[in-house]
Design an enzyme around this catalytic site. Structure first.
Site, PDB file in Angstrom:
ATOM      1  N   ARG A  71       0.187 -22.721   5.459  1.00 48.46           N
ATOM      2  CA  ARG A  71       0.811 -23.738   5.904  1.00 48.46           C
ATOM      3  C   ARG A  71       0.470 -23.800   7.319  1.00 48.46           C
ATOM      4  O   ARG A  71       0.249 -24.841   8.008  1.00 48.46           O
ATOM      5  CB  ARG A  71       2.328 -23.537   5.715  1.00 48.46           C
ATOM      6  N   LYS A 172       5.309  -8.411  -7.695  1.00 48.45           N
ATOM      7  CA  LYS A 172       6.815  -8.376  -7.616  1.00 48.45           C
ATOM      8  C   LYS A 172       7.319  -8.973  -6.452  1.00 48.45           C
ATOM      9  O   LYS A 172       6.814  -8.613  -5.516  1.00 48.45           O
ATOM     10  CB  LYS A 172       7.165  -6.795  -8.122  1.00 48.45           C
ATOM     11  N   HIS A 202       1.883  -2.026  -7.370  1.00 46.99           N
ATOM     12  CA  HIS A 202       0.857  -1.184  -6.734  1.00 46.99           C
ATOM     13  C   HIS A 202       0.733   0.465  -7.009  1.00 46.99           C
ATOM     14  O   HIS A 202      -0.029   0.889  -6.595  1.00 46.99           O
ATOM     15  CB  HIS A 202       1.047  -1.563  -5.426  1.00 46.99           C
ATOM     16  N   LYS A 206      -2.560   3.665  -7.215  1.00 47.68           N
ATOM     17  CA  LYS A 206      -2.223   4.969  -6.588  1.00 47.68           C
ATOM     18  C   LYS A 206      -3.389   5.745  -7.100  1.00 47.68           C
ATOM     19  O   LYS A 206      -3.166   6.122  -8.381  1.00 47.68           O
ATOM     20  CB  LYS A 206      -0.900   5.413  -6.165  1.00 47.68           C
ATOM     21  N   GLU A 240      11.950   7.678   0.366  1.00 46.46           N
ATOM     22  CA  GLU A 240      11.269   6.840   1.359  1.00 46.46           C
ATOM     23  C   GLU A 240      12.113   7.391   2.721  1.00 46.46           C
ATOM     24  O   GLU A 240      13.458   7.393   2.631  1.00 46.46           O
ATOM     25  CB  GLU A 240      11.200   5.417   1.252  1.00 46.46           C
ATOM     26  N   ASP A 259      14.163  -3.350  -6.821  1.00 45.44           N
ATOM     27  CA  ASP A 259      12.919  -3.202  -6.103  1.00 45.44           C
ATOM     28  C   ASP A 259      12.367  -2.033  -6.515  1.00 45.44           C
ATOM     29  O   ASP A 259      10.856  -2.116  -6.095  1.00 45.44           O
ATOM     30  CB  ASP A 259      13.588  -2.952  -4.746  1.00 45.44           C
ATOM     31  N   HIS A 264       8.164   0.307 -10.296  1.00 46.38           N
ATOM     32  CA  HIS A 264       7.231   1.460 -10.143  1.00 46.38           C
ATOM     33  C   HIS A 264       7.930   2.498 -10.887  1.00 46.38           C
ATOM     34  O   HIS A 264       7.001   3.376 -11.547  1.00 46.38           O
ATOM     35  CB  HIS A 264       7.286   1.913  -8.649  1.00 46.38           C
ATOM     36  N   LYS A 348      16.034   4.796   0.052  1.00 44.70           N
ATOM     37  CA  LYS A 348      15.623   4.340   1.477  1.00 44.70           C
ATOM     38  C   LYS A 348      16.474   5.486   2.268  1.00 44.70           C
ATOM     39  O   LYS A 348      17.504   5.937   1.984  1.00 44.70           O
ATOM     40  CB  LYS A 348      15.933   3.149   1.760  1.00 44.70           C
TER      41      LYS A 348
HETATM   42  C1  BG6 Z   1       7.687  -1.722  -2.596  1.00 45.59           C
HETATM   43  C2  BG6 Z   1       9.004  -2.070  -2.361  1.00 45.59           C
HETATM   44  O1  BG6 Z   1       7.282  -2.191  -3.982  1.00 45.59           O
HETATM   45  O2  BG6 Z   1       7.293  -0.578  -2.583  1.00 45.59           O
HETATM   46  C3  BG6 Z   1       9.422  -1.435  -1.124  1.00 45.59           C
HETATM   47  O3  BG6 Z   1       9.308  -3.226  -2.399  1.00 45.59           O
HETATM   48  C4  BG6 Z   1       8.890   0.072  -0.842  1.00 45.59           C
HETATM   49  O4  BG6 Z   1      10.753  -1.287  -0.749  1.00 45.59           O
HETATM   50  C5  BG6 Z   1       7.444   0.094  -1.245  1.00 45.59           C
HETATM   51  O5  BG6 Z   1       9.066   0.574   0.403  1.00 45.59           O
HETATM   52  C6  BG6 Z   1       6.847   1.593  -1.395  1.00 45.59           C
HETATM   53  O6  BG6 Z   1       5.774   1.627  -1.633  1.00 45.59           O
HETATM   54  P1  BG6 Z   1       4.836   3.028  -1.176  1.00 45.59           P
HETATM   55  O7  BG6 Z   1       3.551   2.635  -1.434  1.00 45.59           O
HETATM   56  O8  BG6 Z   1       4.976   3.000   0.269  1.00 45.59           O
HETATM   57  O9  BG6 Z   1       5.346   4.100  -1.835  1.00 45.59           O
END
Ligand code: BG6
Length: 499
Positions: A71, A172, A202, A206, A240, A259, A264, A348
């Site tokens: 946009r 997602k 994603h 990896k 994390e 999330d 994942h 987290k």
């Molecule tokens: C994302 C989540 O899908 O994956 C995030 O929404 C998270 O909250 C992230 O931090 C972690 O990805 P990676 O590749 O850093 O392990």
């Protein structure tokens, strides 16, 4: 054709396309990447840097085109300044030159487009049609909120852009629960065929996650051990150090279960637990993962432990019961895994950023060293530790004899395959692999709609069960709340290696 029919039709005949094992830097058919939401966070941080690295590797050539549709009216110079910080490592590592940067920018076009009010579709159509031909994939990457997927796909359809060579990439969160996920999918499936839809998780891109499949299915030594006769339990940790940060509002309405676990972590469970597919192709791999999801026993309340870091509500500015940590015990009710708990946890603001899968093997049935009285570490089981990030690699923990006199003194030692030390190549970001797979037409590392639904079928009841329960507080910089889950089974978490 609906999504189910198209998935059933995708059989062995497609393997040449789906599973063509090109070398990493092989050029693919020149393609157009259209990033809708092209000036947003995902585009700047992940998609464009990944395309830049592929450009540096020669996989994306001057024949490719990238359109950042958004946009916002923006000049290319300003856009370039925004992406550059996320590409800086290519320059500091000496791989990229200023000429590369100029070359990369020359394949980028900015297009003003608003999917919500359907303005700008003509500009996009003109851009795509300039080069459209049956051999040129056009990849539409939805780097926008899922609530806009319907508007965006309808606009593509109205503009005549949903051609056989069009592919749709979505990220997602694909829904907030099973119901909303099905609704989003129905919108996509109205316009795109399942074979054109690439749902990114994603984690599947990896390197070490893909290596998990190589480990299991390209080596024979583990296969005979990979079952409930030999494996005591499996632990998967995705820890994390970051908090919810600038995404606090999004995160607060999702929490760790939606999330991270719904996608994942369950995907990681699938890759550890799945049966070997007959072929490494998209539908066979996804069929096997789906079987795992469907075999997971409904999770009970005492299979779940949630936590929240102490500073969370302060950062958020309001009270909240959202979990920033979750641990779960999953049981897979099938022949191979009956009785083997899979413990998963993610959080987290934990003590370290580290993701690991730990396979703990059963104890020896008879311990000759213990009996000799010399086996002070004889009780340690063998473990296979698959380190997903950082410092990717594999470690196999074995018991050895300590050299020298003093009798049969045993100590834990390990075979250590560090990817950094073993391979000279840079480990590409997950997005690089996944973006190239969209051009290649390879859906193996993308989720099929039925996998997403099956994952929600596991998660929806968990969310209903914990609703209204306050998570236990934990200190930021710790490994989460005091463990109740493994302790109840007489086990404990194995903390990841310090980096
Ligand atoms: C994302 C989540 O899908 O994956 C995030 O929404 C998270 O909250 C992230 O931090 C972690 O990805 P990676 O590749 O850093 O392990």
């Amino acid at each position: 054709m609906n999504a189910n029919q198209s998935h059933e039709m995708q059989g062995k005949g497609d393997e040449a396309v789906i599973n063509n094992a090109l070398p990493p830097s092989a050029t693919l058919p020149p393609s157009d990447y259209i990033i809708i939401g092209g000036t947003g966070d995902l585009a700047l941080r992940k998609i464009l840097p990944a395309l830049f690295w592929r450009y540096l590797d020669g996989q994306i050539t001057a024949e490719y085109r990238i359109a950042a549709a958004s946009r916002r009216d923006m000049e290319l110079d300003d856009f370039a300044d925004k992406i550059r910080p996320f590409c800086e490592n290519a320059f500091t590592s000496g791989v990229a030159s200023e000429a590369d940067w100029t070359g990369f920018l020359s394949i980028i076009t900015l297009i003003t487009l608003d999917v919500a009010d359907a303005s700008g579709g003509d500009r996009l159509a003109q851009f795509v049609n300039e080069r459209a031909n049956a051999d040129r994939p056009t990849i539409y990457y939805m780097a926008i909120a899922s609530s806009l997927f319907g508007d965006a796909t309808r606009l593509l359809k109205q503009c005549g852009l949903v051609t056989p060579q069009a592919r749709l990439v979505v990220e997602k969160p694909l829904g907030h629960d099973g119901k909303t996920s099905r609704a989003i999918n129905a919108e996509l499936a109205e316009i795109f065929d399942e074979r054109q839809i690439y749902r990114i998780d994603h984690y599947l891109g990896k390197e070490t996650v893909q290596n998990l499949m190589a480990l299991r299915f390209a080596n024979v030594i583990f296969e005979s051990q990979w079952n409930n006769n030999h494996i005591d339990h499996v632990q998967i940790t995705v820890a994390e150090t970051v908090g919810a940060g600038s995404r606090a509002d999004y995160y607060d309405s999702y929490g760790a279960i939606r999330d991270m676990v719904q996608n994942h972590l369950l995907q990681l469970v699938c890759l550890v637990a799945m049966e070997p597919p007959s072929y490494f192709n998209a539908d066979q791999v996804r069929d096997e993962k789906l079987r795992v999801l469907r075999a997971i026993r409904p999770v009970a309340l005492d299979d779940v432990q949630t936590g929240q870091y102490q500073e969370y509500t302060g950062e958020l500015g309001r009270a909240s019961d959202t979990e920033t940590y979750v641990a779960m015990r999953l049981m897979i009710d099938n022949w191979r895994w009956a009785g083997v708990p899979f413990y998963i946890r993610t959080g987290k603001k934990m003590a370290q950023r580290a993701s690991e899968i730990v396979i703990t093997f059963k104890q020896r049935s008879h311990d000759i060293f213990q009996r000799n009285g010399n086996g002070d570490v004889g009780g340690e089981p063998n473990r296979l530790i698959i380190r997903l990030q950082p410092s990717e690699g594999l470690r196999l923990q074995l018991i050895s004899k300590r050299p020298g006199p003093g009798g049969m003194r045993l100590f834990p030692s390990e075979l250590n395959l560090s990817f950094d030390d073993t391979f000279e190549e840079r480990l590409p970001d997950a997005y690089e692999r996944l973006l190239m797979d969209t051009a290649r037409g390879n859906q193996t590392l993308f989720m099929r709609h039925d996998e997403v639904f099956a994952a929600w079928e596991i998660i929806d009841p968990v969310l209903a069960m914990i609703a209204g329960n306050a998570p236990s507080l934990y200190r930021a910089g710790s490994m989460g709340p005091q463990d109740d889950l493994l302790a109840a089974d007489g086990r404990q978490w194995i903390d990841p290696y310090e980096d």
